[in-house]
Design an enzyme around this catalytic site. Structure first.
Site, short mmCIF file in Angstrom:
data_model
loop_
_atom_site.label_atom_id
_atom_site.label_comp_id
_atom_site.label_asym_id
_atom_site.label_seq_id
_atom_site.Cartn_x
_atom_site.Cartn_y
_atom_site.Cartn_z
N HIS A 211 0.80 -1.22 0.00
CA HIS A 211 0.00 0.00 0.00
C HIS A 211 0.83 1.27 0.00
CE1 HIS A 211 -4.03 -1.45 -0.03
NE2 HIS A 211 -3.84 -2.25 0.99
N ASP B 1 -2.06 2.55 -3.40
CA ASP B 1 -3.15 3.21 -2.67
C ASP B 1 -2.82 3.42 -1.20
OD1 ASP B 1 -6.05 1.86 -4.43
OD2 ASP B 1 -5.06 3.81 -4.58
N ARG B 2 -3.34 4.49 -0.67
CA ARG B 2 -3.19 4.87 0.73
C ARG B 2 -1.83 5.48 1.07
NH1 ARG B 2 -7.78 2.96 3.32
NH2 ARG B 2 -8.60 1.02 2.53
N ASN C 152 -6.85 -6.52 -4.83
CA ASN C 152 -8.09 -5.79 -5.13
C ASN C 152 -7.83 -4.30 -5.37
OD1 ASN C 152 -7.64 -5.75 -2.23
ND2 ASN C 152 -9.62 -4.75 -2.05
N HIS C 153 -6.67 -3.80 -4.97
CA HIS C 153 -6.37 -2.40 -5.24
C HIS C 153 -5.64 -2.19 -6.56
CE1 HIS C 153 -7.57 0.01 -1.67
NE2 HIS C 153 -7.71 -1.21 -1.18
N HIS D 42 -4.37 -13.13 -3.33
CA HIS D 42 -4.47 -11.94 -2.50
C HIS D 42 -5.54 -12.03 -1.41
CE1 HIS D 42 -4.30 -7.78 -1.26
NE2 HIS D 42 -5.61 -7.71 -1.40
N ARG E 156 -17.11 -6.00 3.59
CA ARG E 156 -16.52 -5.40 2.41
C ARG E 156 -17.52 -5.21 1.29
NH1 ARG E 156 -10.69 -5.59 2.88
NH2 ARG E 156 -10.03 -7.35 4.15
N HIS F 21 -4.42 -9.10 2.25
CA HIS F 21 -5.73 -8.43 2.22
C HIS F 21 -6.22 -7.88 3.56
CE1 HIS F 21 -9.39 -7.35 0.22
NE2 HIS F 21 -10.15 -8.32 0.69
N ASP G 31 -15.24 13.89 -15.16
CA ASP G 31 -14.25 14.89 -15.52
C ASP G 31 -13.15 14.20 -16.29
OD1 ASP G 31 -11.84 16.76 -13.56
OD2 ASP G 31 -12.55 17.04 -15.62
N ASP H 291 -11.13 14.82 -18.60
CA ASP H 291 -9.79 15.35 -18.88
C ASP H 291 -9.07 15.73 -17.59
OD1 ASP H 291 -10.73 18.76 -19.87
OD2 ASP H 291 -11.21 17.52 -18.12
N SER I 33 -9.50 17.78 -15.38
CA SER I 33 -9.17 19.19 -15.23
C SER I 33 -9.61 19.74 -13.90
CB SER I 33 -9.84 20.00 -16.35
OG SER I 33 -11.24 19.86 -16.21
N GLU J 182 -23.54 19.19 -15.96
CA GLU J 182 -23.01 17.88 -15.57
C GLU J 182 -23.21 17.67 -14.09
OE1 GLU J 182 -19.03 18.30 -16.95
OE2 GLU J 182 -19.33 16.97 -18.65
N ASN K 1 -17.20 32.27 -9.59
CA ASN K 1 -16.89 33.27 -10.62
C ASN K 1 -17.92 33.27 -11.75
OD1 ASN K 1 -16.25 30.86 -11.74
ND2 ASN K 1 -14.11 31.34 -12.16
N ASP L 169 -18.84 31.35 -14.05
CA ASP L 169 -18.46 31.08 -15.45
C ASP L 169 -19.07 29.78 -15.94
OD1 ASP L 169 -15.17 29.53 -15.01
OD2 ASP L 169 -17.11 29.17 -14.08
N SER M 231 -18.91 26.78 -14.56
CA SER M 231 -18.31 25.51 -14.15
C SER M 231 -17.87 25.56 -12.69
CB SER M 231 -17.12 25.16 -15.04
OG SER M 231 -16.11 26.11 -14.87
N GLU N 37 -12.58 22.14 -4.88
CA GLU N 37 -12.88 23.15 -3.87
C GLU N 37 -14.22 22.83 -3.20
OE1 GLU N 37 -9.53 24.30 -4.06
OE2 GLU N 37 -10.80 25.45 -2.72
#
Lengths: 661, 177
Positions: free
Chosen positions: A184, A214-215, A243-244, A295, A385, A412, A588, A590, A592, A599, A630, A632, A634, A639
């Site tokens: 991990h 992960d983690r 599984n990760h 695993h 799980r 695991h 999302d 791309d 970004s 959406e 702002n 616009d 999106s 945030e």
């Protein structure tokens, strides 16, 4: 001290006085030892309780994760709507791998490694020097250039494709094999293992049993070391899929974020190739035809012969179960182990969806990657799980006997000592990420095996400082961390908890008995914890031993991003924030960090109806509008998510929610 | 006289009955408490724990048996043929009795202080590391090396290489409560 004793000191003491003195010393020593043993035992119990908290929450989270698979299948029902808006979305979810085959030369050769780059440089074909170079560089906190990462990934995929689903390995008296469990992303543990046990080589074989990523914060570094070692010693470094090793798990548990952060320009490409590489990882290893290394675990229907022959690379993700194609029998509805039935309607495909396993094959793989052994006989759905099953000692005997195997080695699950033996010595769990939950939470371990000899276990624990803190400080740290997480859980279910408490509090006194309080806590939170022992950390009690149940909610509150938004909305969003993050990350495409207002609304409404959350569309719209600071059109979704952090009023070190990957 | 006596007898029975009901509730709560503590150490969820963890479980429930007393308790809850595992069904009744009878009460703070003072006859206010090691590993029910190291790590002031027991006790007592 009596004057009698004082008088006797210094003179020639008679034997009886001497006896009396040493008898006193003996009694005093007994008192101190008795007291200390009691104190030390209570410390260890507290440590164990904290681990239980971490573990039950972790598994509850994983269950939430798997329920997402229901959601994606549900999305298919509304497929046509989504398809119109975002035809790429479905392709993304059920990804076709057509594009990247031709990409390699074109893409990688375009990436230049500038002269100013100070990091490690690899030379293909790779040799053992490259392993050394990487290890030394990563110890210096250097980052491997994206070009090398991609080259390694492409090479690894190329070699893995030729490997069978199960690697067969032989040991000999002169050649032991070392088996490591979950890492991990904890690079220090890998370094420690290599330090104690040597780097992989022709004479030093290793099996890494999944969950490399992960983690932890160094998943990509671990992956690079393991893959490079594999390329140099393909017959001595064996990798099993965990599984990760699943791009959807990575979205939630931190690896995706790590890549995008370390590789701002080429991160997306790296993630794309990685998705593929994962699917080519072998399912397991068999040692000396006697020991099965996988695993997670097994189920009563585990069919090793079938598993040897499936096309393992069609197993994209645990969250993408196969869907019936046009004309298939809809009676075989996909019933997930969580119990929900998904009935996808006829779906028009462009052929890419035939690149999937059958339902039976898919479940076989899920069992291997997700199951846990338990003492209870039989085979039951793994409710903690949400995937795989719990298998008892009788299942182990049955399956091992069926294939003439002697032992099952799996990983695991985090174990305090780094390893655990159960089912009469037939099942061994090995876990190699020490301090997995917190500093001091557990040891890591690895196993060395050879022929007919009994396995040897090696334990270790990584410490940041050379002088480790005393036990009580470490336990305090783990305990407060666990309690904090538990409190956050309570806050996210505040409304339901209060309702449950009030139902039992007929006299509206604000108090409940310990038994009543514990009952509601367990019921609403769905966590099997020692509530009575934990109560002192979570609530205040009056002098009669009754619980003031509202006292839990007084020193934490969720900081509201928008003053007018209602409490339950905030709570709901907070509870589902991890799920929301994954879904939004998928949309999302791309990466970004921005999604359009439409959406956002569409996704939320879909999510809303699937999880039966009663939130007004109007309220969500309002929130969305306010989030778009702002104006616009999106929303910066990161945030938005960060806005929902839990503030501990009394905690001076308040930081943003650690659960956000 | 006779009427009052019989009234008293009836009243006495009611009080006894109420007392019994209260005890039932207490016993039920003890059962849950013991079960919680047991389950945390029951790794395989099959209602057994490793016998080596029994001491920790008993002490985590607030009791302070000596090693000798612990040994006797274990003998009570073990199987006829010891398997290395203790079953919950055997543990529960024995532990409930221990809690009801309030056996193995913990050491009060001042007794602990006096014990240290016995070992420090010249009343310096501290014991040297060597003295502590000697007493803890040679007298009474001696510490194992691991126990000794554990105690030293928190107790010894590295500058003076000694344990200022008053401060140590004060710190430990706060942490333990």
């Amino acid at each position: 001290m009596s004057t009698h004793d004082l008088e006797d000191m210094g003179c020639g003491t008679s034997s009886s006085t001497k006896d009396r003195k040493s008898e006193k010393a003996l009694k005093a020593a007994l008192v101190i030892q008795n007291w200390y043993r009691g104190y030390s035992a209570r410390l260890k119990a507290r440590q164990r309780y904290a681990l239980t908290i971490f573990q039950s929450i972790e598994y509850a989270d994983e269950q939430g994760q798997l329920q997402l698979s229901n959601f994606f299948s549900f999305m298919l029902e509304n497929y046509t709507h989504i398809h119109e808006k975002d035809p790429e979305l479905v392709a993304r979810l059920f990804g076709s791998t057509l594009q990247d085959c031709k990409d390699r030369q074109e893409y990688v050769s375009c990436i230049d490694v500038p002269d100013s780059y100070n990091g490690p440089r690899l030379q293909f074909p790779l040799t053992f020097t490259d392993i050394d170079i990487l290890v030394e560089a990563f110890k210096q906190q250097q980052i491997l250039h994206a070009r090398y990462v991609l080259e390694v990934l492409f090479e690894t995929k190329k070699v893995l494709k030729h490997m069978p689903n199960f690697t067969h390995v032989k040991t000999s008296p002169s050649k032991e094999i070392t088996i490591c469990g979950d890492l991990h992303g904890k690079l220090d543990d890998l370094f420690l293992i290599f330090y104690k046990n040597g780097l992989p080589s022709g004479g030093n074989s290793y099996i890494f049993n999944g969950d490399f990523v992960d983690r932890g914060k160094h998943s990509i570094e671990i992956l690079m070391i393991l893959f490079v070692s594999f390329l140099v010693y393909p017959n001595d470094l064996h990798l099993n899929r965990g599984n990760h090793e699943d791009f959807m798990m990575n979205l939630r548990y931190g690896f995706t974020k790590e890549i995008l952060h370390k590789y701002k320009m080429h991160g997306k490409k790296i993630l794309q190739i990685l998705e593929d590489v994962y699917t080519w990882l072998p399912i397991g290893t068999i040692i000396d035809n006697e020991i099965l290394v996988i695993h997670g675990g097994i189920s009563e229907s585990t069919d090793l012969n079938l598993l040897h022959h499936i096309e393992r690379n069609k197993m994209k993700s645990v969250l993408m179960p196969p869907i019936p194609l046009d004309g298939e029998d809809h009676d075989t509805d996909l019933k997930t182990k969580v119990g929900a039935t998904i009935i996808p309607r006829e779906v028009k495909t462009n052929g890419s969806l035939s690149e999937q396993l059958t339902k039976h094959e898919w479940e076989q793989v899920i069992d291997i990657l997700w199951s846990d052994p338990r003492g209870k006989r039989g085979c039951y759905p793994n409710t903690s799980r949400g995937g795989g099953c719990y298998f008892g000692p009788d299942i182990t005997s049955k399956v091992l006997n069926k294939y003439q195997l002697k032992m099952l080695i799996r990983s695991h699950e985090c174990k305090p000592e780094g390893y655990e033996i159960c089912h009469d010595g037939k099942v061994v769990t090995v876990f190699s990420a020490s301090n997995y939950y917190e500093e001091g939470s557990n040891r890591g371990a690895y196993i060395k095996l050879c022929c007919d000899m009994t396995p040897r276990f090696f334990q270790y624990q990584v410490t940041r400082t050379t002088c480790s803190r005393p036990l009580y400080q470490r336990v305090n740290a783990i305990e407060s961390s666990a309690i904090r997480i538990l409190k956050e859980r309570m806050i996210s279910r505040k409304t339901d908890l209060i309702r449950a408490f009030q139902l039992q509090d007929r006299s509206k006194s604000g108090k409940l008995s310990m038994g009543q309080w514990a009952f509601s806590m367990e019921n609403i939170l769905g966590l099997n914890l020692p509530w009575r022992s934990l109560s002192s950390h979570l609530v205040t009690t009056d002098k009669n031993g009754n619980i003031n149940y509202m006292s839990s909610f007084q020193d934490i509150h969720i900081q509201k991003p928008v003053k007018e938004a209602q409490s339950t909305l905030i709570e709901t969003l907070y509870r589902y924030r991890s799920d929301l993050q994954i879904i939004f990350n998928v949309i999302d495409s791309d990466h970004s960090g921005l999604i359009s207002m439409e959406e956002f609304r569409a996704m939320w409404k879909l999510f809303n109806s699937h999880y039966s959350i009663h939130i007004d569309d109007f309220q969500v719209d309002e929130l969305a509008e306010r989030m778009d600071l702002n104006k616009d059109g999106s929303i910066d979704f990161n945030e938005f998510l960060k806005a929902f952090y839990v503030v501990h009023k009394l905690d001076k070190l308040s930081k943003s929610d650690g659960n956000l990957p | 006289m006779r009427v009052r006596c019989s009234l008293l007898r009836v009243w006495g029975q009611v009080v006894v009955l109420e007392g019994l009901l209260e005890e039932e509730i207490i016993v039920a709560e003890y059962h849950k408490k013991i079960k919680d503590a047991f389950e945390v150490f029951d790794h395989e969820a099959n209602n057994t724990v490793d016998v080596r963890e029994i001491g920790t479980i008993i002490r985590s429930l607030g009791c302070c048996p000596s090693e000798g007393e612990l040994h006797d308790l274990i003998a009570e809850v073990e199987e006829e043929e010891p398997t290395g595992y203790i079953r919950f069904e055997k543990f529960l009744p024995v532990m409930t009795e221990v809690l009801l009878e309030r056996r193995y009460r913990p050491i009060p703070e001042d007794t602990l202080l006096r014990a240290f003072e016995v070992l420090d006859p010249s009343k310096r206010g501290f014991l040297t590391k060597e003295e502590l090691i000697k007493y803890m590993t040679e007298e009474g029910e001696p510490f194992s090396q691991e126990e000794m190291e554990e105690m030293l790590s928190a107790a010894i002031d590295p500058e003076s290489n000694s344990i200022h027991y008053k401060d140590y006790i004060a710190m430990m007592v706060v942490d333990d409560s």
